[in-house]
Every structure is written in C-alpha cells, then in structure tokens.
Design an enzyme around this catalytic site. Sequence first.
Site, PDB file in Angstrom:
ATOM      1  N   LYS A  35       0.828  -1.211   0.000  1.00  0.00           N
ATOM      2  CA  LYS A  35       0.000   0.000   0.000  1.00  0.00           C
ATOM      3  C   LYS A  35       0.857   1.253   0.000  1.00  0.00           C
ATOM      4  O   LYS A  35       0.554   2.239  -0.679  1.00  0.00           O
ATOM      5  CB  LYS A  35      -0.930  -0.013   1.222  1.00  0.00           C
ATOM      6  CG  LYS A  35      -2.104  -0.970   1.134  1.00  0.00           C
ATOM      7  CD  LYS A  35      -3.025  -0.774   2.333  1.00  0.00           C
ATOM      8  CE  LYS A  35      -4.294  -1.612   2.204  1.00  0.00           C
ATOM      9  NZ  LYS A  35      -4.017  -3.043   2.312  1.00  0.00           N
TER      10      LYS A  35
ATOM     11  N   GLU B 125      -2.902   7.956   7.231  1.00  0.00           N
ATOM     12  CA  GLU B 125      -3.705   8.688   6.259  1.00  0.00           C
ATOM     13  C   GLU B 125      -4.721   9.555   6.977  1.00  0.00           C
ATOM     14  O   GLU B 125      -5.237   9.173   8.030  1.00  0.00           O
ATOM     15  CB  GLU B 125      -4.476   7.721   5.338  1.00  0.00           C
ATOM     16  CG  GLU B 125      -3.640   6.968   4.348  1.00  0.00           C
ATOM     17  CD  GLU B 125      -4.484   6.080   3.441  1.00  0.00           C
ATOM     18  OE1 GLU B 125      -5.686   5.918   3.736  1.00  0.00           O
ATOM     19  OE2 GLU B 125      -3.953   5.556   2.467  1.00  0.00           O
TER      20      GLU B 125
ATOM     21  N   ARG C   5      -7.086  -7.613 -11.277  1.00  0.00           N
ATOM     22  CA  ARG C   5      -7.846  -8.794 -11.703  1.00  0.00           C
ATOM     23  C   ARG C   5      -9.231  -8.335 -12.148  1.00  0.00           C
ATOM     24  O   ARG C   5      -9.567  -7.152 -12.046  1.00  0.00           O
ATOM     25  CB  ARG C   5      -7.996  -9.776 -10.538  1.00  0.00           C
ATOM     26  CG  ARG C   5      -8.576  -9.113  -9.287  1.00  0.00           C
ATOM     27  CD  ARG C   5      -8.805 -10.084  -8.163  1.00  0.00           C
ATOM     28  NE  ARG C   5      -9.051  -9.433  -6.894  1.00  0.00           N
ATOM     29  CZ  ARG C   5     -10.192  -8.888  -6.507  1.00  0.00           C
ATOM     30  NH1 ARG C   5     -11.218  -8.911  -7.336  1.00  0.00           N
ATOM     31  NH2 ARG C   5     -10.322  -8.321  -5.325  1.00  0.00           N
TER      32      ARG C   5
END
Length: 666
Positions: A116, A200, A292
């Site tokens: 991430k 964050e 995906r």
Amino acid sequence: MFSKILIANRGEIACRVIRTCRKLGIRTVAVYSEADADAQHVRQADEAYPIGGPRPADSYLRGDAILEVARRSGAQAIHPGYGFLSENADFADAVENAGMVFIGPKAASMRKMGSKAGAKDLMMAAGVPVVPGYTGEDQSPNVLSREAARIGFPLMIKAAHGGGGKGMRIVHRLDEFISQLESCQREAGNAFGRDRVLLERYVRTPRHIEIQIFGDAHGNAIHLNERECSAQRRYQKVLEESPSPFLTPELRAAMGEAAVQAAHAIDYVNAGTVEFIVDPDGAFYFMEINTRLQVEHPVTELTTGFDLVEWQLRIAAGDALPVTQQQVPQHGHAIEVRLYAEDPEAGFLPGSGKLEKLLLPPSSPQVRIDSGVVEGDVVSIFYDPMIAKLIVCDQDRASALARLRDALAACEIVGPKSNIDFLERLVRHPAIVEGDIDTGYLDRHLEEFMPAHAVDPALLHAAATATLLLQEAGAHVQAEASNDPCSPWAIADGWRLGHAGRRPLVFLHRGEELALVAQGATGEYVIESDGQSQPISGARLHAGGLSLRLGDQARRFRVHADQRRVTVHDGEQRLSLALVPVYRPKSATASGNDGRIVAPMPGRVVVLKASPGQAVVAGQELLVIEAMKMELAIRSPRDGVVAELRAAAGDFVEADAVLATLEPQA
C-alpha cells in the site's frame, strides 16, 4: 486466439469464464478439489482434473498442481478468475515461465501494487490524487507521532501490507495515538508477518467508487466508467451499481482520467479496477488497484454492452483494445447484489448444506443470474458461501431498483439460511433509494436492515390459505386416482359428523410454533389464531400467485409452496414457514402416556440438554433438533425423570423417532 485454456478457479467465476469461451469456440479445462468433484464448473468444462484436498491450501492455491494439469491437458493459457491465485505475482511468473499465457496483468504490475505504501508513492509521482498522509520507512514512534500531528485528526493507521480490514485503526486525538499504533502493529504483525504501517487522513462519511480499466500490450489504456460500492458491511461490498448516483459528469471524467493515469504508471495490461474514496465535497483519493477481474464486473457489462472476459482473452492473445475512450458507451442503470448462504441475524454467520430448493428469476435482457450452483448442489464449508449474483438493468436507477425488488421476490432458497430478507430490506431502505449512503452507513444502522421478528397477520393468513388449497388439491389428485373418486371421505375439509370441519395447521417460524385452526374448504375459510378469527373468501392459487379477500380487502401474494414449506410475498416482504405435522400434541414433543418423546419432524439432533437419571420439569428443554435449517427445542411434557436418551448430538432422526423416555418421579 487460444484454442484451449485452463481456469484456475471454481464456482461462479469459473462458470462465467466457460460461457464466454464456449461462445468463442475455446475449449476449457477445469480443476477441482475433493469437495468439488460434482460442482457445476466441473460439469460445464470440456475436461476437468483433480488437484487436491478440499481446503484451498491443498488445491486451488497449489500453483504447481494447476500448472501440471495445464501441461497435461495442453492448455495454452490460464485464466485465474478472482481470489485464490489471481493476484499472485509468483504464480503469474510461473505461468509465463512454463510457456503459457497468464490472462491478467504482468507480474511486475502486480508487485508494484503489492505494498500500500509503495503503491501510494507511485501514484503520487504519477499525479494521481492520494489521501494526505505518511508512507515513510522510518517507523519509530516519535516520527509517526510527529507525522500524525502534521496530518491532523481524525486519521487512520493502516497496515502497509494488510487487507480485509485488518490492521486498521481510526484515531481521534494525539494522546491516544501511541496506544492505537501499538495495537495496530501487533495485529499487522500477527496477520501479515510485517508490522509496517502508514498514516492517512481519515475521510469522514466517504463514498467508495471504483473505475474499471483495461490496458493492452500496445500501450493503450482506457476506462469503462465507474461502479459505486458504498453500501458495505465491515468493508465488504453489499450492493454495486453503475452509474454512481453521486458523480457529476465533470467528476466522472476527472476520476476516469486519474484511473487511466494510474494504469499507465504501472504499464498495466488486461482488466483491473482502480478504487477511490470520495469525500462529501467530491474530492477523490486513490485507494488501490485490484489487478484482476472484479466480482461486480457484470454491472459494467450491462451498462456498456461489452463482454469483459472476451476482452481479457483477446488482449492476452495480443489483440489491441477494441474501442477508444470516446467510443465507450453508458446505457441505463445496472445494480448487483449477491445471494449468500449466511445468517444475517447471527452476525452474517456463513452457512452450508444442500440446496433443497433454489428458485431464481428467469434470465432476460434486464435480469442476469451468475451462479456456480443449481438446485440439489451443496454449498461447501470450505469456500465462499455465495449462491448467485443477481444483476439487473433498466433505463434509469428508479426502474432498476424496482426490477431488482421484483427479481428478489421471485427468489426462493431452501436448505442453508440465506440473506434474501436482508437484501429485500436493503433495496427498499431510504438511504439506498435516495442514493445517499457512505461506506459506514450499514454498520452504523445495521438494525434497520434486519428482518422483522413479528409475523405480519396478513402474510400468515395467506400462508395458511395457500397450504389449505394445496392440501385440497393433493387430496383431489389422490381421489381421482382411487377406486372411488367421488367419495366424500376424500375431501380435505376436515368435516366431521355433528360439527363443522376444523383443520389444525402448525407452522415453524424461527424455531417457534405458530398454531392455527381453519374451517371451510375450496377457498372459503375462517382461520383462527391467538383468539382472533379472520374470514377468507375467494381464494385461488394460480401460476405461483395467490389471490384472496381478507375480510373485504382483496389481496394478491406471490407463493412458493409444497408439502413441507410455504413462502408468501406481498411485494414488499416475505414470510417463510415450515409445515409441522399435526398428528402430535401442540407441545412438539408427541409424548404419550407411555412416556415416549418423539421427533415432530425429520431433522438433526444439535445438542442434548438433559441426561439419563436427571429430574426435569414440564417445559424444560431436553434436546434441540435442527429441521429445515431451523432449530426446534424439544421440551418435557410433564415433570419426571429422564429414563433414557435414544439420540446423540449429530444424529439424523426421522419423524416419530423416539428421542427420549420419561418415567415418573419416585
């Protein structure tokens, strides 16, 4: 184009890929675990091979076994579906090294998105908006505290290598930061083996909007519009739709452009999804790229008219994207929900078992069913308990919601418990109808989406009427086949010499018995329950519908009924009941003077709550059986002593089987 591919997955997505391959004339190879030998994807593929035990680690996660099947079968490419090995960069490399094509992005692109923190840094460098925060390698408490103060509160601590909602903490004040940091690091270390975190800014009441992207090996990348997935429970998507009711054309264009920038930043090829969070003011921030095909891809297919699996296959075979960005259409509105074998009232506990009945609405241009099971199949304990995806589309959002409600009303699942009631309340809730929902709304208001416990009298009387009509029809069929079809004794109206006919009906609802008494026949009845009488007139069953008059009010209900169960639906809510045999006392113990306590219906003994020699009182629970996936407590009909127990936990028993015997107290 390929002539044969292997599908390294199971269930609904494997069946979905097979459909497109059949359309394109591509032969398919399925793989299966011991638990899936009779599964639909095995039956639908051109050939199928076993790869190991029922646990995913012993089968669908065994890249070596899957590659060996691919070599043996002569497959030229492998489609990973979603889940399992679909985002495993090492597996993608192994496929390429074995001389086959991985139908998905390159391993290098996957690895760029594997962290991430790394993904966020990469997106910042590419000019994609990211949530303000800290992704540095210095993980000392002092540095993290200083960065937290700079970012401001509330903020979120996130495991840098996490997923599924683990390793996440929301912090509201600086003085609680260190304790929350330590807790998050411990959880991340235990779950992922690495305790690195990132910080964050916490976006209050965000919406979750994702952009479908596609890239090809010729350097082209486009987006296929957005899907909104803000209706979530514990970070799991519950309802997906396109277009988003929140986005303006300007915001849609900006988010689409940012998603394409993200695709170019990692040289993306094939299907992917760029996920964003959007604050109430319309500011949007990159979350991650799912490398995906997504579970909710049918929503995009219905609003664009494109077959995304076909695109995957053609791009993997070397073709260029078939359209430019300006040629991507947006037709109408599409919504998807997923039918699961789970119990919402037990914390959405996953279920399993045989699908004794599975009725789904017929497919049409406006209603699509994607499923990996049919009636009679078993929902396994080893895998995701999804039964089917229900996707609808129509000219606008209001029409699509109306179509979805009607499609859900046509569903009937008998066997494992399901989330149908939950979904029906969801699609009628004002927050969904108005499109005013954020990612935390369901968790904050979950009780508003739970099925009501009280039984609607109109639904109960409709269920009883449908049962009576069904019994009469069955008696008529038997009479027609008998030697004396005109015999009055064949009429199922409960008539007895000297008094009006009275027919007892006993239903089971959430483990509780509902006892009624009916008088009358052929659609004209009086039904008594809880001391109240309800006249019924003009009742008719026809083509799955029941029409009748409750007093002077005419009503119509949708009905699914057989000799063991009845479900009625009034267009807004449903009531499902099991029919309990009435040839035993109302206490559900069927205990005679000989002290025998028998099973009121076939079922499985769940737990024993008494033991031989134990003194019991009237009404005390002796054991619990599960019948029709509902638990029924078997109670002592009187004071006494348990002489013997003739069943053990886990035993399957037939109706009238002796479960226990009582003897008088000394």
